[in-house]
Design a protein around this motif. Structure first.
Motif, PDB file in Angstrom:
ATOM      1  N   HIS A  57      10.813 -11.674  12.509  1.00  0.00           N
ATOM      2  CA  HIS A  57      10.559 -11.705  11.259  1.00  0.00           C
ATOM      3  C   HIS A  57      10.289 -10.505  10.522  1.00  0.00           C
ATOM      4  O   HIS A  57       9.542  -9.712  11.419  1.00  0.00           O
ATOM      5  CB  HIS A  57       9.402 -12.834  10.973  1.00  0.00           C
ATOM      6  N   TRP A  58      10.924 -10.135   9.681  1.00  0.00           N
ATOM      7  CA  TRP A  58      10.557  -8.816   8.942  1.00  0.00           C
ATOM      8  C   TRP A  58       9.676  -9.454   7.691  1.00  0.00           C
ATOM      9  O   TRP A  58      10.012 -10.269   6.970  1.00  0.00           O
ATOM     10  CB  TRP A  58      11.716  -8.024   8.378  1.00  0.00           C
ATOM     11  N   ASP A  74      -3.015  -8.392  19.937  1.00  0.00           N
ATOM     12  CA  ASP A  74      -2.964  -9.176  18.398  1.00  0.00           C
ATOM     13  C   ASP A  74      -2.607  -8.135  17.347  1.00  0.00           C
ATOM     14  O   ASP A  74      -2.906  -6.799  17.618  1.00  0.00           O
ATOM     15  CB  ASP A  74      -4.298  -9.752  18.118  1.00  0.00           C
ATOM     16  N   GLU A  75      -1.844  -8.501  16.374  1.00  0.00           N
ATOM     17  CA  GLU A  75      -1.471  -7.630  15.291  1.00  0.00           C
ATOM     18  C   GLU A  75      -2.197  -8.159  13.740  1.00  0.00           C
ATOM     19  O   GLU A  75      -1.811  -9.481  13.825  1.00  0.00           O
ATOM     20  CB  GLU A  75      -0.079  -7.451  14.899  1.00  0.00           C
ATOM     21  N   GLY A  80      -0.470  -5.481   1.271  1.00  0.00           N
ATOM     22  CA  GLY A  80       0.484  -4.350   1.206  1.00  0.00           C
ATOM     23  C   GLY A  80       1.021  -3.666   2.460  1.00  0.00           C
ATOM     24  O   GLY A  80       1.744  -2.790   2.364  1.00  0.00           O
ATOM     25  N   ASP A  81       0.889  -4.452   3.402  1.00  0.00           N
ATOM     26  CA  ASP A  81       1.680  -4.102   4.617  1.00  0.00           C
ATOM     27  C   ASP A  81       3.056  -4.727   4.966  1.00  0.00           C
ATOM     28  O   ASP A  81       3.365  -6.058   4.439  1.00  0.00           O
ATOM     29  CB  ASP A  81       0.734  -4.604   6.051  1.00  0.00           C
ATOM     30  N   ALA A  82       3.940  -3.901   5.369  1.00  0.00           N
ATOM     31  CA  ALA A  82       5.120  -4.473   5.663  1.00  0.00           C
ATOM     32  C   ALA A  82       5.000  -4.515   7.244  1.00  0.00           C
ATOM     33  O   ALA A  82       4.368  -3.818   7.747  1.00  0.00           O
ATOM     34  CB  ALA A  82       6.435  -3.295   5.383  1.00  0.00           C
ATOM     35  N   PHE A  83       5.882  -5.541   7.676  1.00  0.00           N
ATOM     36  CA  PHE A  83       5.661  -5.618   9.126  1.00  0.00           C
ATOM     37  C   PHE A  83       7.002  -6.255   9.771  1.00  0.00           C
ATOM     38  O   PHE A  83       7.682  -6.856   8.964  1.00  0.00           O
ATOM     39  CB  PHE A  83       4.489  -6.993   9.372  1.00  0.00           C
ATOM     40  N   TYR A  84       7.354  -6.126  11.056  1.00  0.00           N
ATOM     41  CA  TYR A  84       8.047  -6.690  11.900  1.00  0.00           C
ATOM     42  C   TYR A  84       7.465  -7.402  13.109  1.00  0.00           C
ATOM     43  O   TYR A  84       6.502  -6.983  13.716  1.00  0.00           O
ATOM     44  CB  TYR A  84       9.058  -5.615  12.532  1.00  0.00           C
ATOM     45  N   ALA A  85       7.834  -8.687  13.212  1.00  0.00           N
ATOM     46  CA  ALA A  85       7.473  -9.577  14.323  1.00  0.00           C
ATOM     47  C   ALA A  85       8.197  -9.918  15.305  1.00  0.00           C
ATOM     48  O   ALA A  85       9.087 -10.809  14.793  1.00  0.00           O
ATOM     49  CB  ALA A  85       6.441 -10.662  13.554  1.00  0.00           C
TER      50      ALA A  85
END
Length: 130
Positions: A57-58, A74-75, A80-85
C-alpha cells in the motif's frame, strides 16, 4: 484523467468500526479510510501467508496515527506522513478518528480483503453491514 474523492467514491462501505470509501482505477484501488475504533488486524489476517497482509500500500495520513508491525520492526505513521507499506505488514493500531488514503494493487487487495471479510464475519457471527 479519472479522479475520486471520499464523497464521490462508489465502492466500499460502513463496517461500524471503519468506513471505507473506494474506487478502482485500472490495476489500482484508491481507499479513503476512517477508523472510529482502534483495530488490531491480527485476527482479521489469519489464513494469509504468515498471517500478514500480502498487499503493498502507498498512503497518506490526513489525521491520527497508524502502527504497522513487520517481522523485525514497527512503523508509526502520523498526520501528514506519506507512507509505503510493503507486503508482510500487520496494522496493529489505528488511533480512533484516524483518516488516511491508501492506494493498492487491486488484485492483491481483493485477495487480502476476501480473507479479512471472511474473518470479520466469523468474529461478528454474521455478515457485515455494507
Amino acid at each position: 484523467m479519472p479522479k475520486v474523492s471520499r464523497d464521490t467514491a462508489t465502492q466500499g462501505g460502513d463496517y461500524g468500526a471503519v468506513v471505507d470509501r473506494a474506487e478502482v482505477f485500472g490495476d489500482y484501488t484508491v481507499d479513503f479510510l476512517t477508523f472510529r475504533e482502534d483495530i488490531d488486524h491480527r485476527p482479521l489476517l489469519k489464513g494469509l501467508p504468515d498471517d500478514r497482509c500480502q498487499c503493498p500500500h502507498w498512503g497518506y495520513v490526513f489525521r491520527g496515527e497508524l502502527t504497522f508491525h513487520y517481522a523485525d520492526h514497527d512503523e508509526v505513521y502520523h498526520e501528514g506522513d506519506a507512507f509505503y507499506a510493503p507486503a508482510g505488514h500487520v496494522p496493529v493500531h489505528t488511533e480512533p478518528g484516524s483518516e488516511y488514503l491508501q492506494i493498492s494493487p487491486s488484485d492483491e487487495l481483493r485477495r487480502t480483503s476476501e480473507v479479512i471479510m471472511k474473518n470479520f464475519e466469523s468474529l461478528r457471527g454474521g455478515a457485515p453491514d455494507a
